[in-house]
Design an enzyme around this catalytic site. Structure first.
Site, mmCIF file in Angstrom:
data_model
loop_
_atom_site.group_PDB
_atom_site.id
_atom_site.type_symbol
_atom_site.label_atom_id
_atom_site.label_comp_id
_atom_site.label_asym_id
_atom_site.label_seq_id
_atom_site.Cartn_x
_atom_site.Cartn_y
_atom_site.Cartn_z
ATOM 1 N N GLY A 51 0.785 -1.228 0.000
ATOM 2 C CA GLY A 51 0.000 0.000 0.000
ATOM 3 C C GLY A 51 0.814 1.272 0.000
ATOM 4 O O GLY A 51 0.283 2.350 -0.246
ATOM 5 N N CYS A 58 -27.568 -8.753 -16.680
ATOM 6 C CA CYS A 58 -26.990 -8.517 -18.013
ATOM 7 C C CYS A 58 -28.022 -8.895 -19.073
ATOM 8 O O CYS A 58 -28.586 -9.990 -19.039
ATOM 9 C CB CYS A 58 -25.713 -9.330 -18.195
ATOM 10 S SG CYS A 58 -25.054 -9.249 -19.875
#
Lengths: 356, 194, 288
Positions: C29, C238
């Site tokens: 990070g 979808c």
């Protein structure tokens, strides 16, 4: 019926073919040669070399041709090429004091050793379109003068009297902006590197803003000189430096508002600009911005002017970075936009529900 | 040091196809460091003794003129100095100035000498390349990033690594080499035990 | 292109990038500064991701490149072609076949597996940048773990809108230490960042930063106890493959308000349709 968009590769190839055709323009008009661009568009070539950080007039001319005259695009081509070149060594610092100047003017003295030499300048041209240029023909030859030998520096005269801050010699190796990530705060050598390859328009506007009072530094152009300097390299096997070529550079030294204190007598201060080629506007701008960025070291007030903010100036001076990030917003962002749409619709539905 | 005064050995033992071998070497090191406890095999380098082939690959993959290196103990010998200098151009320096250090754990100790980075730049920390007599996925229990639950690795000790973890996000990172094998222990790994 | 080195970059540049990647892995990070090179594509087009991919590629890899989740968007096509020419690697559109996946703005729908590397193109790596434009300041904040400003911003969102009004590039905390920008992926994708067997690498070319999430690393999307993070998506299935769990693109089909929703992950959608799934607007059979 919906069909998913396909054929990105063919679209790209076709776009490139059309680009090549548009670049050439009307085939009935003779094609530009790289030599023509190099010889007749020299100031464009100089800018591309300066901001591309690569001194190669032929390559810069070719890049301008390839970029259809878009100088930032040409600079980009040069930069991308430059990073692939092996680094064989580094030169000694060029000696601009030994410059064979074609132009040398000082705004601080009426006359001085070496004289005021106007050289090839637009300064006193009347900006009237010269329709005669539209007709092809031989340019008149300029009268020849004796070549100007090395001329003394204006700041040298002031230095002798102790009137201007001393610029101590240093053998320290400056950091290389093109090989290391920018680290802030940046020292002056790094700032100057960023400025000399920075966008001419950006540096110009910053310098202009300082003249108008946003970080004013009261500059005089002590000296502006343009000409060829020798580039020398130490060859360890030989034990001495040899000249590997000559480059044209523009150098501007400003003499700025003096500083002083109870313990220290007043002295003028300096701003410095050095740019590849004949790049007068850029060199003057650079010296003003350099001087403005030195406010802290010279004990001046931070007035919050953009030109005093080193991080702001350095992080936004590079036009290749700027144009890339700016233009990338035309790439597809529909995934992120969809997430915003979904959020806005949901928040609006929530607001409507609350109102009912 | 000129090439002429170097041992001829310095000029051998490098990659024969650098772009491809370095890419494979890097991927193995990347896997080892991102999955502590996993042992990977490296190939392509045959450095002079006492350097292991694995450490040789790491050197060829990561070192160059911009990475000061410290050779510790028996690794600080003419043959290896010449090899590192000739193959990588890395300057040889004292422990405190090193970006990379190579040697046995004993020779590298005390490891508190090595750079651990700064709060602003924790990346400016040393990587220790530890030459080991044996390297197996057993022994000390490891937890943390890169590890699914827990893993085991044969460590030379635990105290130094526990102390190093306590400095996180500062600290050194370690690559253990044994023959052609390598394991990684980044500073982020929690080392259990006393 | 054969005049260039394998994967375009010279070996010294790759060494520099590889060292930065390893430090990034060691400090998950944290944004490692690196001397990003000028690439033959513009900043903003994925120069950071391209440099990271170039530093990782071996000739044995199979590369997949997606932009907006799709393999056939122009920039994905362009980057894939770049590596086909400069590295000669195999390419694939199938997530499961790829060993390295370079992405812009999405994480594939299919779960990633051990050994895969996901390379993100990152425009602005600094999650605090829009709260504090100065690098010198944000660097100090990360050093001191001083993230109050971020929490204030999220809280102000709630006060104004009743919800955290960040829908993409949603900030995360990595292993309880660094706040990280996951790149402009929709927040729908955030849960996939955490505890995955794949290695995730992030490259920001213009901003000269590389950072990493090793496999099996804990990633938490920032939130508040009373306003928990929610990985939301459009409430539809979808229209091509009928999957109601995927992230969707909205496609305008006419100028009378007609629209359809389709998977943004084209490989996922095609795989499902090949398996026989049919959505509301999918051709029922292969019509001429």
């Amino acid at each position: 019926m919906y069909v998913a968009v396909k054929g990105g590769e063919r679209a790209i190839d076709n776009a490139h073919a059309l680009l090549a055709e548009e670049r050439r323009g009307d085939p009935a008009v003779p094609e530009l040669s790289v030599a023509q661009i190099r010889e007749q568009m020299t100031l464009a070539v100089n800018r591309v070399m300066a901001e591309g950080s690569l001194y190669d007039p032929d390559l810069a001319a070719l890049a301008i041709k390839q970029a259809r005259g878009d100088l930032i695009e040409a600079i980009f081509l040069i930069r991308a090429y430059r990073t692939t070149l092996p680094r064989l060594g580094h030169s000694n610092p060029v000696d601009t004091g030994a410059m064979a100047a074609v132009r040398r003017v000082s705004a601080t003295y009426k006359d001085l050793p070496g004289g005021q030499v106007l050289g090839p300048t637009f300064d006193y041209t009347h900006r009237l379109i010269d329709f005669a240029l539209a007709a092809e023909g031989e340019a008149p030859r300029a009268p020849q003068a004796e070549p100007l030998g090395p001329v003394p520096r204006v700041t040298g005269f002031l230095d002798r009297e102790g009137l201007i801050e001393a610029e101590p010699d240093s053998d320290a190796t400056p950091r290389d902006l093109t090989r290391e990530p920018m680290e802030l705060p940046a020292d002056r050598a790094l700032r100057l590197q960023a400025l000399t390859r920075g966008d001419e328009g950006f540096i110009l506007s910053l310098a202009y803003s300082s003249q108008r009072g946003y970080g004013r530094t009261h500059p005089f152009v002590g000296e502006l000189r343009i000409g060829e300097v020798a580039v020398e390299m130490e060859i360890p096997e030989l034990g001495f430096a040899v000249e590997i070529g000559e480059i044209t550079v523009t150098e501007c030294e400003t003499v700025n508002q003096f500083t002083g204190s109870k313990t220290k007598a007043p002295q003028f201060t300096r701003g410095y600009g050095l740019v590849f080629g004949q790049s007068e506007r850029k060199a003057i701008s650079m010296s003003l911005v350099d001087r403005a960025l030195r406010w802290e070291e010279l004990g001046e007030d931070n007035t919050g002017a953009p030109v005093q903010d080193a991080e702001f100036v350095l992080m936004h001076a590079d036009n290749i970075q700027a144009t890339g990030f700016l233009e990338h917003i035309k790439l597809p962002h529909y995934v992120d936009f969809q997430s915003e749409l979904e959020l806005v619709r949901r928040l609006r539905a929530g607001a409507q529900e609350a109102a009912e | 040091m000129t090439a002429l005064s170097m041992n001829a050995e310095a000029m051998t033992g490098s990659f024969t196809d650098a772009p491809v071998q370095a890419a494979h070497g890097f991927r193995a090191v990347l896997r080892a460091l991102s999955q502590p406890g996993e042992i990977v095999t490296l190939s392509g380098a045959t450095p002079p003794a006492p350097m292991s082939p694995a450490a040789g690959v790491v050197a060829l993959v990561l070192l160059d003129g911009t990475t000061p290196v410290h050779l510790a103990g028996a690794h600080d010998c003419p043959a290896l100095r010449d090899w590192i200098t000739f193959q990588t151009g890395a300057p040889l320096v004292a422990a405190e100035a090193a970006m990379f250090a190579i040697g046995t754990w004993q020779a590298l100790t005390p490891v508190t000498r090595f750079a651990i980075g700064t709060p602003e730049y924790p990346d400016r920390a040393a990587t220790l390349i530890v030459e080991s007599d044996h390297l197996t996925a057993e022994g000390t229990t490891l937890r943390g990033p890169g590890i699914d639950g827990s893993a085991q690795l044969s460590l030379p000790e635990t105290g130094a690594f526990r102390a190093n973890r306590a400095l996180f996000p500062l600290g050194f990172d370690t690559l253990f080499c044994c023959g052609d094998q390598l394991a990684g222990l980044p500073r982020s790994t929690i080392v259990e035990g006393r | 292109m054969s005049d260039y080195n394998f994967a375009y970059l010279d070996e010294q540049t790759k060494r520099m990038i590889r060292r930065a990647i390893l430090k990034g892995v060691a400090v998950p990070g944290y944004q490692v500064p690196f001397a990003s090179r000028e690439m033959p594509m513009p900043y903003g087009w994925g120069t950071g991701g391209v440099q990271v991919t170039a530093a990782c590629l071996t000739p044995d890899d199979t590369l997949k490149v997606i932009d907006q989740g799709a393999d056939d968007t122009t920039n994905a096509v362009s980057i894939r072609k770049f590596f086909e020419r400069t590295a000669g690697v195999a390419t694939s559109t199938h997530t499961a076949e790829a060993t390295i996946i370079q992405t812009r703005h999405r994480i594939p729908e299919a779960a990633l597996s051990d050994g895969q590397i996901l390379v993100y193109q990152v425009p602005i790596p600094e999650p605090l940048r829009f709260l504090e434009p100065r690098e010198t300041e944000t660097r100090r904040m990360h050093a001191l773990e001083d993230y109050g400003l971020m929490h204030v911003k999220l809280y102000e969102d709630i006060a104004r809108n009743g919800a955290i009004a960040t829908s993409y590039a949603y900030p995360v905390k990595v292993e309880g230490r660094y706040i990280m920008d996951p790149s402009p992926i929709p927040k729908f994708d955030n849960p996939k960042l955490s505890n995955t067997p794949a290695l995730q690498l992030f490259g920001a070319g213009r901003e000269q930063r590389i950072y990493a999430i090793p496999p099996f690393t804990q990633i938490v999307s920032l939130d508040f106890e009373d306003y928990p993070f929610e990985a939301s998506k459009a409430p539809h299935a979808c229209d091509l493959c009928a999957d109601d769990t995927t992230y969707l693109d909205e496609v305008i089909t006419d100028d009378h308000g007609g629209r359809m929703f389709v998977c943004s992950d084209t490989d996922h959608c095609e795989t499902r349709r090949d398996a026989g799934y049919r959505g509301r607007l999918a051709p029922q059979e292969d019509a001429a």
